[in-house]
Design an enzyme around this catalytic site. Sequence first.
Site, PDB file in Angstrom:
ATOM      1  N   ASN A   1       0.916  -1.218   0.072  1.00  0.00           N
ATOM      2  CA  ASN A   1      -0.087  -0.030   0.015  1.00  0.00           C
ATOM      3  C   ASN A   1       0.866   1.311  -0.005  1.00  0.00           C
ATOM      4  O   ASN A   1       2.090   1.225   0.019  1.00  0.00           O
ATOM      5  CB  ASN A   1      -1.035  -0.221   1.202  1.00  0.00           C
ATOM      6  CG  ASN A   1      -0.218  -0.304   2.528  1.00  0.00           C
ATOM      7  OD1 ASN A   1       0.541   0.880   3.003  1.00  0.00           O
ATOM      8  ND2 ASN A   1      -0.566  -1.165   3.163  1.00  0.00           N
TER       9      ASN A   1
ATOM     10  N   ASP B   1      -4.148  -6.289   5.029  1.00  0.00           N
ATOM     11  CA  ASP B   1      -5.195  -7.137   5.607  1.00  0.00           C
ATOM     12  C   ASP B   1      -5.133  -8.828   5.305  1.00  0.00           C
ATOM     13  O   ASP B   1      -5.259  -9.585   6.151  1.00  0.00           O
ATOM     14  CB  ASP B   1      -6.660  -6.600   5.337  1.00  0.00           C
ATOM     15  CG  ASP B   1      -6.608  -5.379   6.175  1.00  0.00           C
ATOM     16  OD1 ASP B   1      -6.447  -5.108   6.960  1.00  0.00           O
ATOM     17  OD2 ASP B   1      -7.320  -4.476   5.301  1.00  0.00           O
TER      18      ASP B   1
ATOM     19  N   LYS C   1       8.908 -17.124 -10.560  1.00  0.00           N
ATOM     20  CA  LYS C   1       8.242 -16.048 -10.919  1.00  0.00           C
ATOM     21  C   LYS C   1       7.181 -16.700 -11.808  1.00  0.00           C
ATOM     22  O   LYS C   1       7.573 -17.549 -12.830  1.00  0.00           O
ATOM     23  CB  LYS C   1       9.204 -15.605 -11.656  1.00  0.00           C
ATOM     24  CG  LYS C   1       8.649 -14.034 -12.385  1.00  0.00           C
ATOM     25  CD  LYS C   1       9.622 -13.274 -13.217  1.00  0.00           C
ATOM     26  CE  LYS C   1       9.022 -12.005 -13.965  1.00  0.00           C
ATOM     27  NZ  LYS C   1       9.593 -11.575 -14.967  1.00  0.00           N
TER      28      LYS C   1
ATOM     29  N   ILE D   1      -2.289  -7.426  14.304  1.00  0.00           N
ATOM     30  CA  ILE D   1      -1.095  -7.263  15.305  1.00  0.00           C
ATOM     31  C   ILE D   1      -1.674  -6.603  16.643  1.00  0.00           C
ATOM     32  O   ILE D   1      -1.558  -7.052  17.687  1.00  0.00           O
ATOM     33  CB  ILE D   1      -0.323  -6.491  14.354  1.00  0.00           C
ATOM     34  CG1 ILE D   1       0.323  -7.287  13.460  1.00  0.00           C
ATOM     35  CG2 ILE D   1       0.985  -6.393  15.460  1.00  0.00           C
ATOM     36  CD1 ILE D   1       1.196  -6.607  12.476  1.00  0.00           C
ATOM     37  N   VAL D   2      -2.445  -5.266  16.417  1.00  0.00           N
ATOM     38  CA  VAL D   2      -2.794  -4.649  17.422  1.00  0.00           C
ATOM     39  C   VAL D   2      -3.752  -5.367  18.308  1.00  0.00           C
ATOM     40  O   VAL D   2      -3.578  -5.333  19.544  1.00  0.00           O
ATOM     41  CB  VAL D   2      -3.070  -3.148  17.164  1.00  0.00           C
ATOM     42  CG1 VAL D   2      -4.481  -2.994  16.655  1.00  0.00           C
ATOM     43  CG2 VAL D   2      -2.860  -2.064  18.132  1.00  0.00           C
TER      44      VAL D   2
ATOM     45  N   PHE E   1      -4.575   3.192  15.150  1.00  0.00           N
ATOM     46  CA  PHE E   1      -4.654   4.137  14.059  1.00  0.00           C
ATOM     47  C   PHE E   1      -6.183   3.768  13.179  1.00  0.00           C
ATOM     48  O   PHE E   1      -6.002   2.499  12.974  1.00  0.00           O
ATOM     49  CB  PHE E   1      -3.501   4.696  13.008  1.00  0.00           C
ATOM     50  CG  PHE E   1      -2.750   5.734  13.723  1.00  0.00           C
ATOM     51  CD1 PHE E   1      -2.036   5.476  14.740  1.00  0.00           C
ATOM     52  CD2 PHE E   1      -2.787   6.829  13.236  1.00  0.00           C
ATOM     53  CE1 PHE E   1      -1.208   6.204  15.411  1.00  0.00           C
ATOM     54  CE2 PHE E   1      -2.086   8.148  13.732  1.00  0.00           C
ATOM     55  CZ  PHE E   1      -1.243   7.810  14.881  1.00  0.00           C
TER      56      PHE E   1
ATOM     57  N   LYS F   1     -13.522   0.417  15.988  1.00  0.00           N
ATOM     58  CA  LYS F   1     -12.362  -0.391  15.890  1.00  0.00           C
ATOM     59  C   LYS F   1     -11.640  -0.292  17.513  1.00  0.00           C
ATOM     60  O   LYS F   1     -11.049  -1.228  17.917  1.00  0.00           O
ATOM     61  CB  LYS F   1     -11.382   0.054  15.037  1.00  0.00           C
ATOM     62  CG  LYS F   1     -11.495  -0.221  13.620  1.00  0.00           C
ATOM     63  CD  LYS F   1     -10.709   0.543  12.589  1.00  0.00           C
ATOM     64  CE  LYS F   1     -11.345   0.181  11.335  1.00  0.00           C
ATOM     65  NZ  LYS F   1     -10.352   0.867  10.118  1.00  0.00           N
TER      66      LYS F   1
ATOM     67  N   LYS G   1     -10.925  -3.885  19.061  1.00  0.00           N
ATOM     68  CA  LYS G   1      -9.518  -4.396  18.991  1.00  0.00           C
ATOM     69  C   LYS G   1      -9.365  -4.158  20.601  1.00  0.00           C
ATOM     70  O   LYS G   1      -7.994  -4.561  20.755  1.00  0.00           O
ATOM     71  CB  LYS G   1      -8.986  -3.656  18.202  1.00  0.00           C
ATOM     72  CG  LYS G   1      -9.276  -3.772  16.637  1.00  0.00           C
ATOM     73  CD  LYS G   1      -8.065  -3.205  15.626  1.00  0.00           C
ATOM     74  CE  LYS G   1      -8.682  -3.304  14.198  1.00  0.00           C
ATOM     75  NZ  LYS G   1      -7.521  -3.559  13.304  1.00  0.00           N
TER      76      LYS G   1
HETATM   77  O1  C5P Z   1      -8.608  -2.514  10.591  1.00  0.00           O
HETATM   78  P1  C5P Z   1      -7.896  -1.526  10.535  1.00  0.00           P
HETATM   79  O2  C5P Z   1      -6.725  -2.056   9.492  1.00  0.00           O
HETATM   80  O3  C5P Z   1      -8.462  -0.295   9.936  1.00  0.00           O
HETATM   81  O4  C5P Z   1      -7.091  -0.983  11.790  1.00  0.00           O
HETATM   82  C1  C5P Z   1      -6.110  -0.008  11.748  1.00  0.00           C
HETATM   83  C2  C5P Z   1      -5.268  -0.240  13.063  1.00  0.00           C
HETATM   84  O5  C5P Z   1      -5.147  -1.716  13.274  1.00  0.00           O
HETATM   85  C3  C5P Z   1      -3.836   0.343  12.871  1.00  0.00           C
HETATM   86  O6  C5P Z   1      -3.600   0.554  14.080  1.00  0.00           O
HETATM   87  C4  C5P Z   1      -3.197  -0.803  12.432  1.00  0.00           C
HETATM   88  O7  C5P Z   1      -1.681  -0.513  12.573  1.00  0.00           O
HETATM   89  C5  C5P Z   1      -3.563  -2.067  13.248  1.00  0.00           C
HETATM   90  N1  C5P Z   1      -3.611  -3.248  12.338  1.00  0.00           N
HETATM   91  C6  C5P Z   1      -2.636  -4.127  12.958  1.00  0.00           C
HETATM   92  N2  C5P Z   1      -2.665  -5.513  12.129  1.00  0.00           N
HETATM   93  C7  C5P Z   1      -3.534  -5.590  11.051  1.00  0.00           C
HETATM   94  C8  C5P Z   1      -4.215  -4.656  10.637  1.00  0.00           C
HETATM   95  C9  C5P Z   1      -4.434  -3.480  11.439  1.00  0.00           C
HETATM   96  O8  C5P Z   1      -1.956  -3.960  13.859  1.00  0.00           O
HETATM   97  N3  C5P Z   1      -3.315  -6.718  10.646  1.00  0.00           N
END
Ligand code: C5P
Length: 401
Positions: free
Chosen positions: A210, A279, A289, A307-308, A323, A337, A341
């Site tokens: 991204n 995601d 390749k 992760i978070v 974020f 969120k 989360k």
């Molecule tokens: O669900 P979304 O991707 O919008 O959430 C954004 C938040 O979740 C950000 O803080 C991002 O760093 C964290 N995040 C994460 N691991 C993921 C997806 C998002 O830590 N796989």
Amino acid sequence: MQILQDKKIVLGISGGIAAYKIPELVRRLKDQGADVRVVMTEGAKAFITPLTLQAVSGNGVADSLLDTQAELAMGHIELAKWADLIIIAPATADIIARITAGLANDLLTTLCLATDAPIALAPAMNQQMWHAIATQANVATLNERGYHLWGPGSGEQACGDIGLGRMLEVSELVNLSSDFFADKYLQGQHWVITAGPTREAIDPVRYISNHSSGKMGYAIAHAALRAGADVTLISGPVAISAPIGSKLISVISAKEMHHQALIYAKKCTTFVACAAVADYRVANIAEQKIKKTNDVMQLELVKNHDIVADVASLADKPFIIGFAAETENVEHYARGKLMRKNLDLIAANDVAKSGQGFNSDNNALTLFSAIDKTEIALANKQIIAQKLVSLINQHYLAKQS
Ligand code: C5P
């Protein structure tokens, strides 16, 4: 008020080619409000004249221990007591060795012995000299004694070598000077910050990613460091340098970032998830390749771990900030969120607005807790980061009490 306003800085110059950059450093420090007095070694005068430095600093330049006139104006002990900070830039291998040995065989080394002001060294020398066992031992000793090492940086050197040993850029030295005097209200805290994008491999040469530049996460890391925190930055691939003083853990994929984040989250007080984590990842990464034999190609994607959210489910979890980059219904999605989360705070930005967010130098944020919200108006990401770090700390302290 500027952060260097009325700060008294003794700027010691030793004899290296980087000395030609010091008039600019003096000017930039003065622009920030500092009062600068220059001290030169004999070697420094081979590269740059005292007259130049007198003109830019607006003060007399001291270069001799045994100069009766200079001692009458401001004696060396007086100068040692006057300083709030002594910066030695460039700091050659020779002056580093002499300071380590405790010599007082010229004005600059004498000042270093006679002062109780903090001393910062900006090393500059050939990369071989920097890596020499003697230099490394001296630097380690000075580190232990509480001297501040500002650099060196890496890159092309005046002698043609490439490697560690370049003096940091003037702008970096000015930033470090102003960070030095900043309020250290995060002393004792350890922040872990995820930043940048992740890359999800398709085959050995292609990936999904991204537009995240990492600028916001890196600015938060800098602001937290400036406020005295220990900072670990877990970063996906970006084109910017990690702030000096941070511990950088470089990762590529979401899986790697997840692994590192869970290791470091257990050791920190505050976890900021600023990374734009992919995601989904490719279910089966091709070993070779992929050839363009088909008109239509399908990739199977599987969801990455959040992760978070996983950090938030740790038994002994840190204070956690997420974020939310949204293009509509910002508050609604951000609050969703925050709850889902299990975060302490979420910083939301509207990425549909031009001139802010992804890849931009500016941003505007709204910080939501379960019970309130605070707007941080559009500004440079460095400024936004300083405000955000201070707000996070206020919430953190409120939770502790
Ligand atoms: O669900 P979304 O991707 O919008 O959430 C954004 C938040 O979740 C950000 O803080 C991002 O760093 C964290 N995040 C994460 N691991 C993921 C997806 C998002 O830590 N796989």
